[in-house]
Design a protein around this motif. Structure first.
Motif, PDB file in Angstrom:
ATOM      1  N   TYR A 189      25.488 -37.678  34.827  1.00  9.67           N
ATOM      2  CA  TYR A 189      24.321 -38.509  35.142  1.00  9.67           C
ATOM      3  C   TYR A 189      24.128 -39.584  34.061  1.00  9.67           C
ATOM      4  O   TYR A 189      23.916 -40.762  34.355  1.00  9.67           O
ATOM      5  CB  TYR A 189      23.079 -37.623  35.249  1.00  9.67           C
ATOM      6  CG  TYR A 189      21.774 -38.373  35.202  1.00  9.67           C
ATOM      7  CD1 TYR A 189      21.334 -39.128  36.281  1.00  9.67           C
ATOM      8  CD2 TYR A 189      20.982 -38.340  34.053  1.00  9.67           C
ATOM      9  CE1 TYR A 189      20.134 -39.823  36.229  1.00  9.67           C
ATOM     10  CE2 TYR A 189      19.780 -39.032  33.989  1.00  9.67           C
ATOM     11  CZ  TYR A 189      19.360 -39.774  35.082  1.00  9.67           C
ATOM     12  OH  TYR A 189      18.181 -40.467  35.015  1.00  9.67           O
ATOM     13  N   THR A 191      24.514 -43.568  34.643  1.00 15.29           N
ATOM     14  CA  THR A 191      23.311 -44.390  34.484  1.00 15.29           C
ATOM     15  C   THR A 191      23.499 -45.412  33.368  1.00 15.29           C
ATOM     16  O   THR A 191      23.138 -46.589  33.512  1.00 15.29           O
ATOM     17  CB  THR A 191      22.089 -43.503  34.191  1.00 15.29           C
ATOM     18  OG1 THR A 191      22.050 -42.468  35.159  1.00 15.29           O
ATOM     19  CG2 THR A 191      20.805 -44.294  34.238  1.00 15.29           C
ATOM     20  N   LYS A 197      18.295 -35.647  52.066  1.00 19.95           N
ATOM     21  CA  LYS A 197      19.144 -36.320  51.072  1.00 19.95           C
ATOM     22  C   LYS A 197      18.340 -37.255  50.155  1.00 19.95           C
ATOM     23  O   LYS A 197      18.554 -37.293  48.947  1.00 19.95           O
ATOM     24  CB  LYS A 197      20.220 -37.110  51.824  1.00 19.95           C
ATOM     25  CG  LYS A 197      21.184 -37.846  50.949  1.00 19.95           C
ATOM     26  CD  LYS A 197      22.118 -36.897  50.241  1.00 19.95           C
ATOM     27  CE  LYS A 197      22.956 -37.625  49.201  1.00 19.95           C
ATOM     28  NZ  LYS A 197      23.482 -36.726  48.177  1.00 19.95           N
ATOM     29  N   GLU A 248      16.357 -35.395  47.601  1.00 16.49           N
ATOM     30  CA  GLU A 248      17.172 -34.868  46.498  1.00 16.49           C
ATOM     31  C   GLU A 248      17.242 -35.852  45.338  1.00 16.49           C
ATOM     32  O   GLU A 248      17.438 -35.465  44.200  1.00 16.49           O
ATOM     33  CB  GLU A 248      18.599 -34.610  46.988  1.00 16.49           C
ATOM     34  CG  GLU A 248      18.712 -33.411  47.895  1.00 16.49           C
ATOM     35  CD  GLU A 248      20.140 -33.216  48.399  1.00 16.49           C
ATOM     36  OE1 GLU A 248      20.305 -32.382  49.294  1.00 16.49           O
ATOM     37  OE2 GLU A 248      21.060 -33.877  47.883  1.00 16.49           O
ATOM     38  N   GLN A 249      17.097 -37.123  45.656  1.00 17.19           N
ATOM     39  CA  GLN A 249      17.216 -38.148  44.619  1.00 17.19           C
ATOM     40  C   GLN A 249      15.878 -38.496  43.972  1.00 17.19           C
ATOM     41  O   GLN A 249      15.828 -39.347  43.091  1.00 17.19           O
ATOM     42  CB  GLN A 249      17.835 -39.418  45.219  1.00 17.19           C
ATOM     43  CG  GLN A 249      19.236 -39.231  45.764  1.00 17.19           C
ATOM     44  CD  GLN A 249      20.185 -38.630  44.745  1.00 17.19           C
ATOM     45  OE1 GLN A 249      20.657 -37.509  44.922  1.00 17.19           O
ATOM     46  NE2 GLN A 249      20.434 -39.343  43.667  1.00 17.19           N
ATOM     47  N   TRP A 292      19.437 -34.291  41.870  1.00 15.59           N
ATOM     48  CA  TRP A 292      19.960 -35.601  41.475  1.00 15.59           C
ATOM     49  C   TRP A 292      20.892 -35.482  40.278  1.00 15.59           C
ATOM     50  O   TRP A 292      21.659 -36.377  39.957  1.00 15.59           O
ATOM     51  CB  TRP A 292      18.849 -36.613  41.186  1.00 15.59           C
ATOM     52  CG  TRP A 292      17.730 -36.150  40.296  1.00 15.59           C
ATOM     53  CD1 TRP A 292      16.546 -35.617  40.691  1.00 15.59           C
ATOM     54  CD2 TRP A 292      17.677 -36.181  38.862  1.00 15.59           C
ATOM     55  NE1 TRP A 292      15.758 -35.318  39.607  1.00 15.59           N
ATOM     56  CE2 TRP A 292      16.430 -35.652  38.468  1.00 15.59           C
ATOM     57  CE3 TRP A 292      18.558 -36.607  37.860  1.00 15.59           C
ATOM     58  CZ2 TRP A 292      16.038 -35.526  37.129  1.00 15.59           C
ATOM     59  CZ3 TRP A 292      18.169 -36.485  36.527  1.00 15.59           C
ATOM     60  CH2 TRP A 292      16.929 -35.956  36.176  1.00 15.59           C
TER      61      TRP A 292
END
Lengths: 605, 82
Positions: A239, A243, B3, B6-7, B71
């Motif tokens: 992540y 990012t 979906k 989830e983010q 996420w």
């Protein structure tokens, strides 16, 4: 060079197009700006006649406009315009996806730069302006010499600092001993290289309280914490990598250099914190402040490991701090608070070794407003200042005892005592007055007309005493916020503008969840206030906010009252006794000498 | 879990204006709406009633601290709020 036709489809608004036309002209393109009252048919005909390679139309989107734009594209197709000419649409509410859906070759929404449009015209890929992420880390203590402008107060502070030094230098505590171990036996680089903790934990647990001792003996964690799984750690790393690859950071201050803007994190979970920090950085925060759980301040010693916590406050462990600190942007200032509890000196050492830029220390607040025994925090605070000096870590001296009801002049006297001691010990303190609707303000009606004068008076008073950096907090506008996010963001932005107008060095801001107590602060609530502050700074620019004459009168009164408090401390003849006696905040005013760590101080040498 | 949900990094806020005759009624509408959407961890962050109705912001926590965030983990984690 190419030919660009710019056509306002909007009957009124063509300012954006004019700006783009000017920019493209400066870049060497031939631009033709059509008048705003042409029909779609006339625009298409003129584009064909003039042989333009690019047509840029502008239109504010609204009800029924999408259909109009779709018809425009159909018309362009039917006329054979698309074979040679690329068509872009710009305007309020235009999004790239919508433009593509409607058949345009590009869409330009609010905030579009000339460079973006130029890339479209020149058929180049747009690469965002690298200066957007060219923020540099700032030292807010640079340029301050800590010279006193008020000789009377300077003399009194010198006497009190000598009193504290003589008393504290011959005393120690378990907190001081743990800090010494962390300082002498723990090598952060070796630990990062997975070469262990040296001999630290052979000695450390014996100096800890029950919870850390149990942890070091059996591995049992605090009941509201758990370790991250390997899968979670791997997820975090991807992540972060993904990012960071698309990150850039905003500068909020418009045409000013300061104030730097800080917000806090401390959801309990270091991973969620990292998400919040990335969002804060992207939306312009210059610095972030680590909030640990309140039980952490009352616990002797730190836990170890990569831990997440179900409630407010992120547990201080080497692994937690290290991952959070390492995840931040290069320009982001990172403050780890040490000010209030039983781990004050060790927090400074640990934070410094893990790359923190700032810490927070205030003996008076910790002893009177945060539950730590005054004797203990005087010894620990003194040593914490010495470590802050050793590691070159500036720290703010917070005055949150005001929130309990202690009047500003008493809180300021305490702040100046700690700051003076720090300067004498070679450290770099930062004064942190509150911009707050405090109990004192409410009771005495000090802000009946406005929130400007009394907050301004605080800054004016401090500036009249000493040449030192000032960082109002924490957060600015404390107790003016409500659960209404518009009101809350507005309150923060206005206080931020006041800070800017007073030319303070930094401010700490809340999220719009400041007054909401039903759950953790959400990331959009942080973005809300950063956006509001950005807009406030844009509004203010180099202009000012003029306090009324009441501000000067309040500042003079504050200075006189501070001097009176210092006299009372000197008369007491013993700083710890003065804390107990209420000289720096009494029980009646809401200050209660704390009990955590009571009877743990011993004399040495 | 959906979906898009989830983010969501942490919480989903819903703001609207209910035509109703009291703040209490507006709060009930909001909590009912969020539960109808399938959320379990819901609250009203803010409500302001005036004669025509209530301006209200509801919140559904998709994740609380120490949950396993999809996420971050992809499809393998358990969310708390839905």
């Amino acid at each position: 060079m190419s030919k660009v036709l710019l056509a306002p489809l909007d009957p009124v608004h063509d300012i954006g197009l004019k700006m783009i036309a000017r920019g493209l002209g400066q870049a060497g393109h031939e631009t033709v700006l059509l008048p705003p009252d042409l029909t779609p048919e006339e625009i298409v005909r003129q584009t064909l006649e003039q042989g333009a390679e690019t047509l840029l139309v502008s239109r504010t989107l609204g009800y029924g406009v999408a259909e109009l734009l779709a018809r425009f594209i159909d018309l362009a197709d039917a006329a054979g315009l698309r074979a040679k000419t690329r068509i872009g649409i710009g305007g309020m509410a235009v999004r790239r996806e919508l433009a593509a859906e409607l058949g345009f070759d590009a869409g330009f929404g609010p905030g579009t730069t000339v460079e973006e449009v130029r890339c479209f015209v020149e058929r180049r890929d747009y690469v965002p302006d690298p200066t957007r992420s060219n923020k540099e880390k700032a030292d807010m203590t640079a340029g301050y010499d800590y010279r006193y402008r008020h000789a009377g107060i300077a003399g009194k502070l010198a006497k009190i600092s000598a009193m504290i030094e003589d008393w504290a230098r011959v005393r120690t505590s378990p907190g001081v001993e743990r800090a010494r171990l962390r300082d002498e036996l723990w090598d952060a680089e070796r630990w990062r290289a997975r070469e262990g903790d040296g001999t630290l934990y052979e000695h450390y647990p014996a100096l800890c309280g029950e919870v850390p001792q149990r942890y070091y003996a059996t591995g049992e964690l605090h009941p509201k914490t758990r370790r991250f799984t390997k899968e979670e750690v791997a997820g975090l790393e991807s992540y972060l990598a993904e990012t960071k690859a698309r990150m850039s950071v905003l500068k909020l201050q418009h045409s000013r250099r300061r104030p730097l803007v800080f917000n806090q994190y401390g959801t309990g979970c270091p991973f969620l914190d990292i998400g919040h920090i990335l969002a804060s950085e992207a939306w312009g925060a210059d610095g972030v402040v680590h909030f640990d759980p309140s039980w952490g301040a009352r616990t002797e010693g730190f836990l170890d490991g990569f831990l997440t916590h179900q409630e407010d406050g992120t547990v201080i462990t080497p692994a937690n701090l290290n991952r959070i600190g390492a995840g931040r942007e290069r320009s982001t200032l990172w403050q780890v608070r040490a000010h209030r509890g039983l781990n004050t000196p060790e927090t400074v050492v640990l934070a410094a070794k893990l790359g923190a830029d700032l810490t927070k220390i205030n003996i008076c607040y910790g002893a009177l407003g945060a539950g730590t025994d005054p004797e203990r925090l005087t010894v620990d605070g003194y040593q914490a200042i010495l470590y802050a000096k050793k590691y070159g870590l500036p720290f703010d001296v917070v005055t949150n005892e005001e929130l309990a009801g202690v009047p500003a002049y008493k809180a300021f006297a305490g702040m100046l005592i700690v700051a003076d001691l720090a300067v004498r010990l070679g450290a770099r303190p930062i004064l942190q007055p509150l911009f707050a609707y405090s109990p004192e303000v409410m009771i005495h009606g000090l802000m009946e007309d406005n929130y400007v004068d009394f907050n301004a008076a605080k800054v004016l008073a401090l500036r009249g005493i000493v040449n030192a950096p000032i960082w109002p907090g924490a957060p600015i506008g404390f107790l003016t916020h409500t659960e209404d996010r518009v009101q809350s963001a507005m309150a923060t932005a206005l206080h931020a503008c006041l800070g800017a107008a007073l030319e303070v060095d930094a401010i700490s801001i809340a999220s719009t969840d400041e007054a909401y107590s039903g759950g953790p602060i959400s990331v959009p609530a942080k973005v809300d206030t950063l956006r509001a502050v950005q807009e406030g700074f844009r509004f203010l620019g180099q202009a000012g906010i003029a306090p009324t004459p009441a501000a000067d009168a309040a500042a003079a009164k504050l200075v006189a009252e501070i001097e009176g408090v210092l006299d009372a401390v000197i008369k007491e003849g013993d700083f710890v006794a003065a804390l107990h006696a209420g000289a720096l905040g009494s029980r009646e005013e809401g200050a209660y000498p704390g009990r955590a760590g009571k009877d743990t101080v011993r004399t040495v040498g | 879990m959906n979906k898009a949900l989830e983010q969501v990094m942490d919480a989903l806020d819903v703001e609207t204006f209910f035509v109703c005759d009291s703040e209490e009624a507006g709060r009930k509408y909001m909590l009912g709406l969020l539960k109808e959407f399938g959320f379990k961890d819901v609250d009203v962050v803010f409500a302001q009633y005036e004669g025509p109705g209530v301006r209200v912001r509801g919140r559904a926590y998709v994740y609380r601290p120490a949950d396993r965030y999809r996420w971050l983990l992809g499809g393998t984690a358990e969310g708390a709020g839905v």
